[in-house]
Design a protein around this motif. Structure first.
Motif, short mmCIF file in Angstrom:
data_model
loop_
_atom_site.label_atom_id
_atom_site.label_comp_id
_atom_site.label_asym_id
_atom_site.label_seq_id
_atom_site.Cartn_x
_atom_site.Cartn_y
_atom_site.Cartn_z
N ALA A 63 0.82 -1.21 0.00
CA ALA A 63 0.00 0.00 0.00
C ALA A 63 0.86 1.26 0.00
CB ALA A 63 -0.94 0.00 1.21
N VAL A 64 2.04 1.18 0.58
CA VAL A 64 2.96 2.31 0.59
C VAL A 64 3.42 2.62 -0.84
CG1 VAL A 64 5.29 3.04 1.27
CG2 VAL A 64 3.76 1.99 2.95
N TRP A 84 2.37 7.71 4.72
CA TRP A 84 2.91 6.59 3.94
C TRP A 84 4.40 6.75 3.67
CZ3 TRP A 84 5.35 7.79 -0.47
CH2 TRP A 84 4.95 8.93 -1.17
N ALA A 85 4.90 8.00 3.66
CA ALA A 85 6.31 8.23 3.36
C ALA A 85 7.18 8.27 4.61
CB ALA A 85 6.48 9.52 2.56
N GLY A 86 6.64 7.83 5.75
CA GLY A 86 7.46 7.69 6.95
C GLY A 86 7.47 8.89 7.88
N ASP A 103 -2.14 6.47 9.11
CA ASP A 103 -2.27 5.18 9.79
C ASP A 103 -1.38 4.09 9.19
OD1 ASP A 103 -3.61 4.90 7.40
OD2 ASP A 103 -5.58 4.55 8.29
N PHE A 104 -0.34 4.51 8.46
CA PHE A 104 0.63 3.54 7.95
C PHE A 104 1.65 3.22 9.04
CE2 PHE A 104 -0.98 5.35 4.04
CZ PHE A 104 -0.93 4.31 3.13
N VAL A 116 11.12 1.05 5.52
CA VAL A 116 11.91 -0.07 4.96
C VAL A 116 11.42 -0.41 3.56
CG1 VAL A 116 12.60 -2.46 5.27
CG2 VAL A 116 12.48 -0.94 7.25
N THR A 117 10.10 -0.35 3.35
CA THR A 117 9.55 -0.62 2.01
C THR A 117 10.10 0.38 1.00
OG1 THR A 117 7.50 -1.58 2.89
CG2 THR A 117 7.43 -0.70 0.65
#
Length: 388
Positions: free
Chosen positions: A58-59, A175-177, A130-131, A138-139
């Protein structure tokens, strides 16, 4: 949203960097563990950090789906800026008045600037993403698009974990950390995290004082110049030489005024150099961008986002609604990609065929407008596309 649209300028990285991404995800984790230990992290700490880490498809989907940045400035800004958001921003400014006073005193960053980021990043903290942050970092480090950005963030997250400030199982964010109310990456937290509420911890997810103070310190660290403006709306004379616009042309405010540029909100700041920006061409709104404006690009690489955040900051500090003018029709979706393809075929580096009007595409457009005898304002139109 911080750095969500980082450019692919590093696509030509050295082979050694490219070798540190891709391949078996399990083997990649093993390589990260070995590097962490080589950096001085105890093996048990490295093992504990990576025990729960999983690749998150999903990321990657989110990374490749950023259509909102394809919107032109006027539409994008109207979507993000509402009366409710302005009112809540001003209310938060009053609520945390003493914190903003400290930020302005210690870091030289005006409250409107941070209020605008707080609003756009997490709607004043109401939704922070909510990631799973460890999985996201790491992804993205494993993905070979921008490993030079995300791989160091993994090791910064391990350091935060070793300090008891990060849980790889439960810490969540964008999503980007990015983490917290103003969305900071782990290394930014290590370097600029501030305990704003005095409880002995840096809690960017739950403490507005911590998040705001940390954001202010980070902007100072990025080069923010205390006591200086960042953006001012201006009115342009009809006979202006549009080739003088764009971030590449810098003049003093006095020189711009001598050329007929006039402010819409109070006087221009004397003694500073600035550039004229036309986010939707010479028939649309116009702004004078001071040196502090460039710091915004270290927060986010999207020109449209940066323009909107900087403008919203001025609104929160009393500026009037911009004059939208009557911009020429722009290009959307497939037409923008078609334009980028044709520009690339003519030898221009447009930063990728992504349908987004970024800095590289604007620069190429200006070159072609000049060649074709059109107004050199960096705004691509159907007329330009038809001539390429």
């Amino acid at each position: 949203m911080r750095r969500l649209l980082l450019s692919l300028m590093f696509a030509g990285l050295a082979h050694s960097a490219a070798a540190e991404c891709g391949g078996s995800f399990t083997n990649f984790i093993g390589g990260l563990k070995s590097e962490a230990v080589a950096k001085g992290i105890p093996q048990t700490t490295a093992d504990a950090f990576f025990a729960s880490v999983r690749q998150d498809p999903a990321v990657l989907q989110a990374d490749r789906k950023q259509g909102v940045f394809q919107l032109p400035f006027v539409e994008f800004s109207r979507r993000l800026i509402s009366n409710d958001r302005i009112n809540r921003g001003r209310a938060n400014g009053e609520r945390y008045d003493s914190i903003f006073d400290r930020i302005e005193r210690d870091y030289g960053v005006d409250r409107g600037v941070l209020l605008a980021f707080w609003a756009f990043e997490t709607d004043y903290g109401s939704f922070q993403g909510d990631f799973n942050t460890a999985n996201a970092l790491v992804t993205l480090a494993h993905d070979c698009r921008r490993p030079e950005l995300f791989r160091p963030q993994v090791f910064a997250a391990i350091e935060l974990f070793a300090r008891g400030q990060f849980d790889p199982r439960s810490t969540t964010g964008a999503w980007a950390g990015e983490i917290g109310m103003v969305q900071m990456l782990p290394r930014d937290i290590l370097e600029n995290g501030v305990d704003g509420d005095g409880d002995g911890k840096v809690s960017l997810k739950t403490s507005a004082p911590d998040a705001l103070m940390s954001g202010g310190k980070m902007l100072q660290d990025l080069g923010w110049r205390a006591g200086e403006p960042w953006l001012a709306e201006v009115t342009m004379p009809a006979t202006f030489d549009w080739s003088l616009t764009g971030l590449e042309t810098i003049k003093s405010t006095e020189d711009w005024q001598a050329l007929g540029v006039t402010p819409r909100n109070g006087p221009l700041h004397a003694g500073l150099e600035a550039a004229i920006l036309l986010p939707q061409g010479h028939r649309g709104p116009a702004f004078l961008a001071y040196p502090n404006f460039r710091v915004y690009f270290d927060w986010n690489q999207s020109f449209t986002y940066v323009m909107t955040a900087a403008y919203f900051a001025t609104r929160l500090q009393g500026a009037q609604v911009f004059d939208a003018g009557n911009p020429d029709q722009g290009l959307e979706g497939g037409d923008m990609k078609n334009l980028q393809t044709r520009l690339q075929a003519r030898g221009h580096d447009v930063g990728g065929i992504d349908g987004i009007l970024g800095a590289a595409t604007r620069a190429a457009v200006r070159v072609e407008q000049a060649r074709l005898g059109m107004a050199v304002d960096g705004w691509p139109t159907p007329a330009l596309l038809s001539k390429l």
